[in-house]
Design a protein around this motif. Sequence first.
Motif, PDB file in Angstrom:
ATOM      1  N   HIS A  80      55.734  54.253 -57.953  1.00 45.51           N
ATOM      2  CA  HIS A  80      56.542  53.378 -57.061  1.00 45.51           C
ATOM      3  C   HIS A  80      57.885  54.076 -56.747  1.00 45.51           C
ATOM      4  CE1 HIS A  80      57.773  52.327 -61.203  1.00 45.51           C
ATOM      5  NE2 HIS A  80      58.818  52.134 -60.771  1.00 45.51           N
ATOM      6  N   VAL A  81      58.064  55.140 -57.441  1.00 47.66           N
ATOM      7  CA  VAL A  81      59.707  56.157 -57.663  1.00 47.66           C
ATOM      8  C   VAL A  81      59.278  57.151 -56.397  1.00 47.66           C
ATOM      9  CG1 VAL A  81      61.127  57.236 -58.756  1.00 47.66           C
ATOM     10  CG2 VAL A  81      59.904  55.214 -59.861  1.00 47.66           C
ATOM     11  N   GLN A  82      60.300  57.046 -55.501  1.00 49.52           N
ATOM     12  CA  GLN A  82      60.227  58.323 -54.436  1.00 49.52           C
ATOM     13  C   GLN A  82      60.714  59.670 -54.984  1.00 49.52           C
ATOM     14  OE1 GLN A  82      58.680  57.588 -51.231  1.00 49.52           O
ATOM     15  NE2 GLN A  82      58.058  55.960 -52.647  1.00 49.52           N
ATOM     16  N   VAL A  83      59.989  60.283 -56.050  1.00 51.06           N
ATOM     17  CA  VAL A  83      60.441  61.373 -56.790  1.00 51.06           C
ATOM     18  C   VAL A  83      59.280  62.092 -57.001  1.00 51.06           C
ATOM     19  CG1 VAL A  83      61.799  62.416 -58.425  1.00 51.06           C
ATOM     20  CG2 VAL A  83      62.572  60.625 -57.483  1.00 51.06           C
ATOM     21  N   ARG A  84      58.991  63.265 -56.673  1.00 46.33           N
ATOM     22  CA  ARG A  84      57.832  64.052 -56.849  1.00 46.33           C
ATOM     23  C   ARG A  84      57.160  63.861 -58.357  1.00 46.33           C
ATOM     24  NH1 ARG A  84      58.421  69.092 -57.536  1.00 46.33           N
ATOM     25  NH2 ARG A  84      56.302  69.603 -56.935  1.00 46.33           N
ATOM     26  N   PHE A  85      55.986  63.717 -58.538  1.00 47.43           N
ATOM     27  CA  PHE A  85      55.325  63.690 -60.050  1.00 47.43           C
ATOM     28  C   PHE A  85      55.876  64.414 -61.028  1.00 47.43           C
ATOM     29  CE2 PHE A  85      51.871  61.297 -57.637  1.00 47.43           C
ATOM     30  CZ  PHE A  85      52.589  60.131 -57.876  1.00 47.43           C
ATOM     31  N   PRO A  86      55.951  65.637 -60.704  1.00 55.26           N
ATOM     32  CA  PRO A  86      56.238  66.697 -61.822  1.00 55.26           C
ATOM     33  C   PRO A  86      57.702  66.744 -62.076  1.00 55.26           C
ATOM     34  CG  PRO A  86      55.131  67.904 -59.673  1.00 55.26           C
ATOM     35  CD  PRO A  86      55.371  66.737 -59.463  1.00 55.26           C
ATOM     36  N   GLU A  87      58.664  66.246 -61.220  1.00 56.66           N
ATOM     37  CA  GLU A  87      60.199  66.158 -61.515  1.00 56.66           C
ATOM     38  C   GLU A  87      60.173  64.822 -62.499  1.00 56.66           C
ATOM     39  OE1 GLU A  87      62.779  66.039 -58.542  1.00 56.66           O
ATOM     40  OE2 GLU A  87      61.623  67.480 -57.170  1.00 56.66           O
ATOM     41  N   GLN A  88      59.355  63.631 -62.201  1.00 59.34           N
ATOM     42  CA  GLN A  88      59.439  62.535 -63.026  1.00 59.34           C
ATOM     43  C   GLN A  88      58.893  62.824 -64.460  1.00 59.34           C
ATOM     44  OE1 GLN A  88      58.311  58.341 -61.587  1.00 59.34           O
ATOM     45  NE2 GLN A  88      57.822  59.356 -59.718  1.00 59.34           N
ATOM     46  N   ALA A  89      57.672  63.603 -64.501  1.00 56.66           N
ATOM     47  CA  ALA A  89      57.099  63.873 -65.570  1.00 56.66           C
ATOM     48  C   ALA A  89      58.127  64.643 -66.756  1.00 56.66           C
ATOM     49  CB  ALA A  89      55.797  64.687 -65.461  1.00 56.66           C
ATOM     50  N   GLY A  90      58.653  65.562 -66.197  1.00 55.90           N
ATOM     51  CA  GLY A  90      59.539  66.406 -66.436  1.00 55.90           C
ATOM     52  C   GLY A  90      60.878  65.463 -67.094  1.00 55.90           C
ATOM     53  N   GLU A  91      61.343  64.641 -66.495  1.00 56.43           N
ATOM     54  CA  GLU A  91      62.468  63.538 -67.105  1.00 56.43           C
ATOM     55  C   GLU A  91      61.862  62.772 -68.343  1.00 56.43           C
ATOM     56  OE1 GLU A  91      66.112  61.822 -67.581  1.00 56.43           O
ATOM     57  OE2 GLU A  91      65.379  63.682 -66.989  1.00 56.43           O
ATOM     58  N   VAL A  92      60.602  62.143 -67.894  1.00 55.37           N
ATOM     59  CA  VAL A  92      59.927  61.659 -69.282  1.00 55.37           C
ATOM     60  C   VAL A  92      59.736  62.332 -70.458  1.00 55.37           C
ATOM     61  CG1 VAL A  92      57.883  60.141 -69.832  1.00 55.37           C
ATOM     62  CG2 VAL A  92      58.808  59.837 -67.800  1.00 55.37           C
ATOM     63  N   THR A  93      59.312  63.784 -70.086  1.00 50.79           N
ATOM     64  CA  THR A  93      59.196  64.583 -71.134  1.00 50.79           C
ATOM     65  C   THR A  93      60.557  64.684 -72.052  1.00 50.79           C
ATOM     66  OG1 THR A  93      57.519  65.822 -70.222  1.00 50.79           O
ATOM     67  CG2 THR A  93      58.709  67.062 -72.131  1.00 50.79           C
ATOM     68  N   ARG A  94      61.566  64.716 -71.257  1.00 51.82           N
ATOM     69  CA  ARG A  94      63.039  65.024 -71.954  1.00 51.82           C
ATOM     70  C   ARG A  94      63.381  63.669 -72.739  1.00 51.82           C
ATOM     71  NH1 ARG A  94      63.538  68.243 -67.469  1.00 51.82           N
ATOM     72  NH2 ARG A  94      64.145  66.406 -65.927  1.00 51.82           N
ATOM     73  N   LEU A  95      62.899  62.609 -72.286  1.00 51.87           N
ATOM     74  CA  LEU A  95      63.447  61.304 -72.890  1.00 51.87           C
ATOM     75  C   LEU A  95      62.436  61.204 -74.277  1.00 51.87           C
ATOM     76  CD1 LEU A  95      63.609  58.788 -70.094  1.00 51.87           C
ATOM     77  CD2 LEU A  95      65.301  59.530 -71.441  1.00 51.87           C
ATOM     78  N   LEU A  96      61.233  61.664 -74.340  1.00 51.39           N
ATOM     79  CA  LEU A  96      60.208  61.576 -75.451  1.00 51.39           C
ATOM     80  C   LEU A  96      60.806  62.674 -76.571  1.00 51.39           C
ATOM     81  CD1 LEU A  96      57.011  60.675 -73.531  1.00 51.39           C
ATOM     82  CD2 LEU A  96      58.871  59.091 -74.833  1.00 51.39           C
ATOM     83  N   ASP A  97      61.734  62.702 -76.959  1.00 48.84           N
ATOM     84  CA  ASP A  97      62.263  63.731 -78.232  1.00 48.84           C
ATOM     85  C   ASP A  97      62.218  62.975 -79.371  1.00 48.84           C
ATOM     86  OD1 ASP A  97      64.446  61.976 -77.735  1.00 48.84           O
ATOM     87  OD2 ASP A  97      66.100  63.430 -77.856  1.00 48.84           O
ATOM     88  N   GLY A  98      62.073  63.823 -80.457  1.00 45.25           N
ATOM     89  CA  GLY A  98      62.313  63.319 -81.757  1.00 45.25           C
ATOM     90  C   GLY A  98      60.880  62.511 -82.052  1.00 45.25           C
ATOM     91  N   ASP A  99      61.085  62.192 -83.552  1.00 45.53           N
ATOM     92  CA  ASP A  99      59.785  61.611 -84.028  1.00 45.53           C
ATOM     93  C   ASP A  99      59.453  60.141 -83.033  1.00 45.53           C
ATOM     94  OD1 ASP A  99      59.725  63.585 -85.799  1.00 45.53           O
ATOM     95  OD2 ASP A  99      59.956  62.290 -87.518  1.00 45.53           O
ATOM     96  N   ASP A 100      60.465  59.423 -82.880  1.00 49.30           N
ATOM     97  CA  ASP A 100      60.369  58.445 -82.012  1.00 49.30           C
ATOM     98  C   ASP A 100      59.595  58.444 -80.696  1.00 49.30           C
ATOM     99  OD1 ASP A 100      61.451  56.277 -83.909  1.00 49.30           O
ATOM    100  OD2 ASP A 100      63.347  57.123 -83.384  1.00 49.30           O
ATOM    101  N   GLY A 101      60.151  59.493 -80.112  1.00 50.67           N
ATOM    102  CA  GLY A 101      59.395  59.797 -78.859  1.00 50.67           C
ATOM    103  C   GLY A 101      58.093  60.419 -78.997  1.00 50.67           C
ATOM    104  N   LEU A 102      57.540  61.033 -80.094  1.00 52.30           N
ATOM    105  CA  LEU A 102      56.203  61.383 -80.377  1.00 52.30           C
ATOM    106  C   LEU A 102      55.490  60.276 -80.580  1.00 52.30           C
ATOM    107  CD1 LEU A 102      56.745  64.431 -82.733  1.00 52.30           C
ATOM    108  CD2 LEU A 102      55.576  64.407 -80.606  1.00 52.30           C
ATOM    109  N   ALA A 103      55.861  59.189 -81.099  1.00 45.96           N
ATOM    110  CA  ALA A 103      55.309  58.057 -81.500  1.00 45.96           C
ATOM    111  C   ALA A 103      55.017  57.282 -80.300  1.00 45.96           C
ATOM    112  CB  ALA A 103      56.111  56.917 -82.522  1.00 45.96           C
ATOM    113  N   VAL A 104      56.025  56.983 -79.409  1.00 46.85           N
ATOM    114  CA  VAL A 104      55.691  56.578 -77.829  1.00 46.85           C
ATOM    115  C   VAL A 104      54.832  57.342 -77.292  1.00 46.85           C
ATOM    116  CG1 VAL A 104      57.038  56.038 -75.841  1.00 46.85           C
ATOM    117  CG2 VAL A 104      58.065  55.354 -78.066  1.00 46.85           C
ATOM    118  N   ALA A 105      54.913  58.774 -77.242  1.00 50.88           N
ATOM    119  CA  ALA A 105      53.679  59.322 -76.516  1.00 50.88           C
ATOM    120  C   ALA A 105      52.313  59.005 -76.960  1.00 50.88           C
ATOM    121  CB  ALA A 105      54.059  61.099 -76.724  1.00 50.88           C
ATOM    122  N   ALA A 106      52.368  59.101 -78.317  1.00 54.49           N
ATOM    123  CA  ALA A 106      50.843  58.474 -78.699  1.00 54.49           C
ATOM    124  C   ALA A 106      50.477  57.437 -78.468  1.00 54.49           C
ATOM    125  CB  ALA A 106      51.075  58.422 -80.318  1.00 54.49           C
ATOM    126  N   VAL A 107      51.308  56.375 -78.231  1.00 53.15           N
ATOM    127  CA  VAL A 107      51.103  54.983 -77.607  1.00 53.15           C
ATOM    128  C   VAL A 107      50.685  55.165 -76.054  1.00 53.15           C
ATOM    129  CG1 VAL A 107      52.208  52.639 -76.913  1.00 53.15           C
ATOM    130  CG2 VAL A 107      52.503  53.659 -79.381  1.00 53.15           C
TER     131      VAL A 107
END
Length: 237
Positions: free
Chosen positions: A34-61
């Motif tokens: 639903h976001v009017q931004v290219r998928f690779p750009e969005q994925a890159g931002e989500v990748t940056r948000l998923l930092d640290g052990d909490d980010g790894l835990a969320v990525a697994a979820v």
Amino acid sequence: MRWLRRGAGRAQAQHDPDLQRALLEDVRHRFGGHVQVRFPEQAGEVTRLLDGDDGLAVAAVVVREFADSAHNELFAQVAELHRRTGRGFVVDRRNYRPLWQAAGGHLRWPLFELPVALHPYVQVAAAVTVLGTQARRTVRVTAPEPLLAHVFEILDLVVDGWEHGRVWVDADGAALVRRLIFTARDIRDAMGDPPPLPPPVREQMRRNNSIDVYDPAGNQIVGSINPGKEMREALLA
């Protein structure tokens, strides 16, 4: 791009369940188709948000929820198909290929419209990138065997959709498949004594078919992907 700015400066915290829940809901609802931004750009931002052990835990979820939701959707489709036609099919999470080979013409590939509001080319692509690039930490802060099974399950579903579900292969899909393969490799290496490769991967490895890859607009071929070859090179090295 407000969605790029809002994630900046998020405080680091380790093993914080409240932060993990908030982060999961943030990446679930602020990004996607639903976001009017290219998928690779969005994925890159989500990748940056998923930092640290909490980010790894969320990525697994993210990976687990996506795989569970896809399975539930296919199970519901097969149940409805049986109700309408009397034909029965087995929905085996360890190997979806027989189902798609037998019933692909009657199934909808579900990965773009799952109720968990996770997009394969955005949140899932980011999650598997984070899990793979930090594989040594991943196997310490998550349960690696079920996580690896979910990674292979999603890989199976994407490739089956290409081969039997009439799913158009674009550069974003090819990038996701490569990322899933590399993440599976890296997690297996970090585990040291991983479980055997699942049946659909072993079957795919015996093949040598190249598939044309189109640009996201569908205007031209921009390359090709050979899933069996790439799996052999990554997972048998």
